[in-house]
Design a protein around this motif. Structure first.
Motif, PDB file in Angstrom:
ATOM      1  N   ALA A 194      -1.400 -15.834   2.268  1.00  0.00           N
ATOM      2  CA  ALA A 194      -1.537 -15.563   0.769  1.00  0.00           C
ATOM      3  C   ALA A 194      -0.326 -15.220   0.109  1.00  0.00           C
ATOM      4  N   GLU A 195       0.611 -14.218   0.803  1.00  0.00           N
ATOM      5  CA  GLU A 195       1.738 -13.730   0.492  1.00  0.00           C
ATOM      6  C   GLU A 195       2.649 -14.900   0.193  1.00  0.00           C
ATOM      7  N   GLU A 196       2.762 -15.550   1.185  1.00  0.00           N
ATOM      8  CA  GLU A 196       3.823 -16.893   1.250  1.00  0.00           C
ATOM      9  C   GLU A 196       3.658 -17.862  -0.056  1.00  0.00           C
ATOM     10  N   HIS A 197       2.324 -17.895  -0.338  1.00  0.00           N
ATOM     11  CA  HIS A 197       2.178 -18.769  -1.624  1.00  0.00           C
ATOM     12  C   HIS A 197       1.942 -18.132  -2.814  1.00  0.00           C
ATOM     13  N   GLY A 198       1.973 -16.681  -2.989  1.00  0.00           N
ATOM     14  CA  GLY A 198       2.054 -15.932  -4.328  1.00  0.00           C
ATOM     15  C   GLY A 198       0.536 -15.697  -4.784  1.00  0.00           C
ATOM     16  N   LEU A 199      -0.390 -15.860  -3.725  1.00  0.00           N
ATOM     17  CA  LEU A 199      -1.799 -15.761  -4.453  1.00  0.00           C
ATOM     18  C   LEU A 199      -2.152 -14.397  -4.592  1.00  0.00           C
ATOM     19  N   TRP A 200      -3.041 -14.076  -5.511  1.00  0.00           N
ATOM     20  CA  TRP A 200      -3.739 -12.879  -5.608  1.00  0.00           C
ATOM     21  C   TRP A 200      -4.752 -12.729  -4.467  1.00  0.00           C
ATOM     22  N   VAL A 201      -5.249 -11.579  -4.337  1.00  0.00           N
ATOM     23  CA  VAL A 201      -6.280 -11.341  -3.099  1.00  0.00           C
ATOM     24  C   VAL A 201      -7.263 -10.453  -3.702  1.00  0.00           C
ATOM     25  N   ILE A 202      -8.678 -10.864  -3.811  1.00  0.00           N
ATOM     26  CA  ILE A 202      -9.669  -9.953  -4.395  1.00  0.00           C
ATOM     27  C   ILE A 202     -10.323  -9.639  -3.036  1.00  0.00           C
ATOM     28  N   SER A 203     -10.435  -8.601  -2.494  1.00  0.00           N
ATOM     29  CA  SER A 203     -10.905  -8.211  -1.029  1.00  0.00           C
ATOM     30  C   SER A 203     -12.138  -7.285  -1.458  1.00  0.00           C
ATOM     31  N   ASP A 204     -13.334  -7.866  -0.791  1.00  0.00           N
ATOM     32  CA  ASP A 204     -14.551  -6.956  -1.237  1.00  0.00           C
ATOM     33  C   ASP A 204     -14.954  -6.410   0.248  1.00  0.00           C
ATOM     34  N   GLU A 205     -14.732  -4.975   0.147  1.00  0.00           N
ATOM     35  CA  GLU A 205     -14.603  -4.149   1.353  1.00  0.00           C
ATOM     36  C   GLU A 205     -16.016  -3.063   1.296  1.00  0.00           C
ATOM     37  N   ARG A 230      -0.545  -7.441  -5.258  1.00  0.00           N
ATOM     38  CA  ARG A 230      -1.162  -8.682  -5.888  1.00  0.00           C
ATOM     39  C   ARG A 230      -2.840  -8.554  -5.126  1.00  0.00           C
ATOM     40  N   THR A 231      -3.156  -7.389  -4.898  1.00  0.00           N
ATOM     41  CA  THR A 231      -4.393  -7.332  -4.379  1.00  0.00           C
ATOM     42  C   THR A 231      -5.405  -6.150  -4.883  1.00  0.00           C
ATOM     43  N   ILE A 232      -6.584  -6.682  -5.379  1.00  0.00           N
ATOM     44  CA  ILE A 232      -7.556  -5.629  -5.880  1.00  0.00           C
ATOM     45  C   ILE A 232      -8.762  -5.797  -4.922  1.00  0.00           C
ATOM     46  N   LEU A 233      -8.823  -4.293  -4.311  1.00  0.00           N
ATOM     47  CA  LEU A 233     -10.041  -3.935  -3.274  1.00  0.00           C
ATOM     48  C   LEU A 233     -11.229  -3.494  -4.134  1.00  0.00           C
ATOM     49  N   VAL A 234     -12.330  -4.348  -3.841  1.00  0.00           N
ATOM     50  CA  VAL A 234     -13.705  -3.891  -4.495  1.00  0.00           C
ATOM     51  C   VAL A 234     -14.263  -3.130  -3.458  1.00  0.00           C
ATOM     52  N   ASN A 235     -15.075  -1.984  -3.927  1.00  0.00           N
ATOM     53  CA  ASN A 235     -15.909  -1.281  -2.875  1.00  0.00           C
ATOM     54  C   ASN A 235     -16.901  -0.270  -3.600  1.00  0.00           C
ATOM     55  N   GLY A 236     -17.651   0.454  -2.849  1.00  0.00           N
ATOM     56  CA  GLY A 236     -18.692   1.352  -3.614  1.00  0.00           C
ATOM     57  C   GLY A 236     -19.585   2.049  -2.424  1.00  0.00           C
ATOM     58  N   VAL A 237     -20.339   3.153  -3.089  1.00  0.00           N
ATOM     59  CA  VAL A 237     -21.156   4.008  -2.064  1.00  0.00           C
ATOM     60  C   VAL A 237     -22.432   3.291  -1.703  1.00  0.00           C
ATOM     61  N   ALA A 238     -22.893   2.103  -2.190  1.00  0.00           N
ATOM     62  CA  ALA A 238     -24.316   1.585  -2.168  1.00  0.00           C
ATOM     63  C   ALA A 238     -24.752   1.613  -0.771  1.00  0.00           C
ATOM     64  N   LYS A 239     -23.810   0.760   0.097  1.00  0.00           N
ATOM     65  CA  LYS A 239     -24.419   0.294   1.514  1.00  0.00           C
ATOM     66  C   LYS A 239     -24.215   1.532   2.602  1.00  0.00           C
ATOM     67  N   THR A 240     -22.979   1.926   2.606  1.00  0.00           N
ATOM     68  CA  THR A 240     -22.680   3.242   3.707  1.00  0.00           C
ATOM     69  C   THR A 240     -23.425   4.248   3.217  1.00  0.00           C
ATOM     70  N   TYR A 241     -23.957   4.796   2.319  1.00  0.00           N
ATOM     71  CA  TYR A 241     -24.624   5.845   1.978  1.00  0.00           C
ATOM     72  C   TYR A 241     -26.011   5.783   1.444  1.00  0.00           C
ATOM     73  N   ALA A 242     -26.515   4.544   1.493  1.00  0.00           N
ATOM     74  CA  ALA A 242     -27.854   4.241   1.150  1.00  0.00           C
ATOM     75  C   ALA A 242     -27.981   4.619  -0.442  1.00  0.00           C
ATOM     76  N   MET A 243     -27.191   4.035  -1.205  1.00  0.00           N
ATOM     77  CA  MET A 243     -27.190   4.674  -2.721  1.00  0.00           C
ATOM     78  C   MET A 243     -27.034   3.341  -3.646  1.00  0.00           C
ATOM     79  N   TRP A 250     -16.337   0.733  -7.100  1.00  0.00           N
ATOM     80  CA  TRP A 250     -14.872   0.798  -7.840  1.00  0.00           C
ATOM     81  C   TRP A 250     -14.111  -0.372  -7.580  1.00  0.00           C
ATOM     82  N   MET A 251     -12.754  -0.315  -8.309  1.00  0.00           N
ATOM     83  CA  MET A 251     -11.843  -1.172  -8.021  1.00  0.00           C
ATOM     84  C   MET A 251     -10.540  -0.628  -7.738  1.00  0.00           C
TER      85      MET A 251
END
Length: 396
Positions: A194-205, A230-243, A250-251
């Motif tokens: 992805a870095e080689e080709h100049g892409l953005w990455v959206i990573s859902d964590e 060029r990366t946006i991480l997506v995450n939250g408390v829903a799964k890990t904390y039963a919420m 968050w982003m």
């Protein structure tokens, strides 16, 4: 003139929520349905988190508008978690708190995409991704990896799908719906490409803290630090904390992208509920023992459902190492007669299973090609055992 806009009218209902709603409707009508459909922990939210929310209700500070991007204390806690779990040192100003992970996913695509931009979507995919991409004016490009690959795409597959219009790579590890986790080496290879080709990455964590067998879900920014701009991480408390019902996600990303997303949110929803934000602070900064207890239960159920499904002739279930789903290949059950019916697709098979065994699962058509079913094992041990037993009887 159409009553409903073409953009909104083309959106499909969430398949996972649709199946879960049908299962709940049948249960309400008196049928003993066991649902493996919803991606939702069956545990109560840990008590110290609930207590923090209860205290927040009585604090007048939380009765007013707060910054659209999130409470400063929560943004600090998220930055600390990102450094701890994703090995990415970010400033709190690089965080936007959203109304659940879905809003973060939508805003990430809306922030980056212009009409016609393409997004490479490893498939099977969570049902919301293509809809969020389309809403942002982008075009999802599916890159399929089957059970023989443990549902993990390769650099070669991604390169074959890349075009001059490719702007974003979606990266999800652990995966919903498959539970697959990319190894650090695979993650680094994809990140370097992805870095080689100049892409953005959206990573859902969102599932990064739910892994098994000593596996760790390495963040793509950790594996390829040069992608941080060029990366946006997506995450939250829903799964890990039963919420799941608290709606806090968050982003995290580069300053310019996060500022743009914050501007969007200021018009879209303003701040997330302050009570939920206070609860999320307690989740991220408080005791983590409840997470370990839930993870141990998920691990036990993971092993049980894989063993039980693989005992059925015609089902192949790779052992997942993350999240709380299994994604069996059920193509061996198609074209055969069961209870007087001969399903030819996993959609028809899911309907047969619900009607004849009173077991709800989500068909593969919701996540990509037909021939698969998704089962969430985030339900009680007894219900899981009974549900698998019903399937074994139906397909004996």
């Amino acid at each position: 003139m159409a009553r409903i806009s073409q953009r909104i009218g083309s959106i499909a209902e969430s398949a996972t929520l649709k199946v879960d709603a049908k299962a709940k409707s049948l249960k309400a009508a008196g049928r003993p349905v066991i649902s493996f459909a919803a991606g939702e922990p069956d545990f109560a939210t840990p008590e110290h988190i609930v207590e923090a929310a209860a205290a927040a209700v009585h604090d007048p500070r939380n009765h007013r508008y707060t910054p659209a991007a999130g409470l400063p204390e929560l943004r600090e806690a998220i930055a600390a978690k990102t450094a701890r779990d994703s090995a990415w040192a970010v400033e709190p100003s690089q965080v936007v708190v959203t109304n659940g992970g879905k809003q973060a996913v939508y805003q990430a695509f809306a922030t980056l995409l212009d009409p016609g931009d393409e997004v490479l979507v490893p498939t099977p995919f969570w049902t919301t991704y293509p809809e969020a991409i389309a809403l942002a004016g982008g075009t999802p490009v599916e890159v399929f990896a089957g059970s023989e690959q443990e549902y993990l795409v390769t650099v070669e597959q991604l390169e074959a799908a890349r075009t001059p219009r490719t702007k974003v790579l979606l990266f999800v590890s652990p995966s919903n719906p498959t539970g697959s986790v990319y190894s650090p080496e695979q993650t680094a290879a994809i990140g370097a490409w992805a870095e080689e080709h100049g892409l953005w990455v959206i990573s859902d964590e969102i599932y990064q803290n739910l892994t098994y067998d000593g596996v760790r879900a390495a963040s793509i920014v950790e594996a390829t630090p040069a992608l941080a701009d060029r990366t946006i991480l997506v995450n939250g408390v829903a799964k890990t904390y039963a919420m799941t019902g608290w709606r806090v996600g968050w982003m995290v990303g580069p300053a310019d992208a996060i500022k743009a997303a914050s501007n969007l949110q200021s018009h879209l929803s303003s701040n997330v509920s302050n009570v939920s934000q206070r609860a999320a602070i307690a989740a991220l900064t408080g005791p983590q023992e409840p997470v370990a207890e839930m993870l141990a239960a998920f691990d036990r159920r993971r092993r049980a459902i894989v063993e039980g499904l693989n005992a059925i002739d015609g089902i192949r279930t790779p052992t997942p190492t993350g999240a709380f789903y299994v994604y069996p290949d059920v193509s061996g059950l198609l074209g055969r007669e069961w209870a007087g019916r001969t399903p030819s697709t996993s959609l028809e098979l899911a309907d047969l299973v619900l009607e004849e065994a009173e077991v709800a699962a989500v068909p593969g058509e919701a996540f990509g090609p037909s021939g698969f079913l998704r089962f969430s094992y985030a339900l009680g041990d007894d219900a899981l055992a009974e549900g698998v037993a019903r399937l074994q009887r139906l397909f004996a």
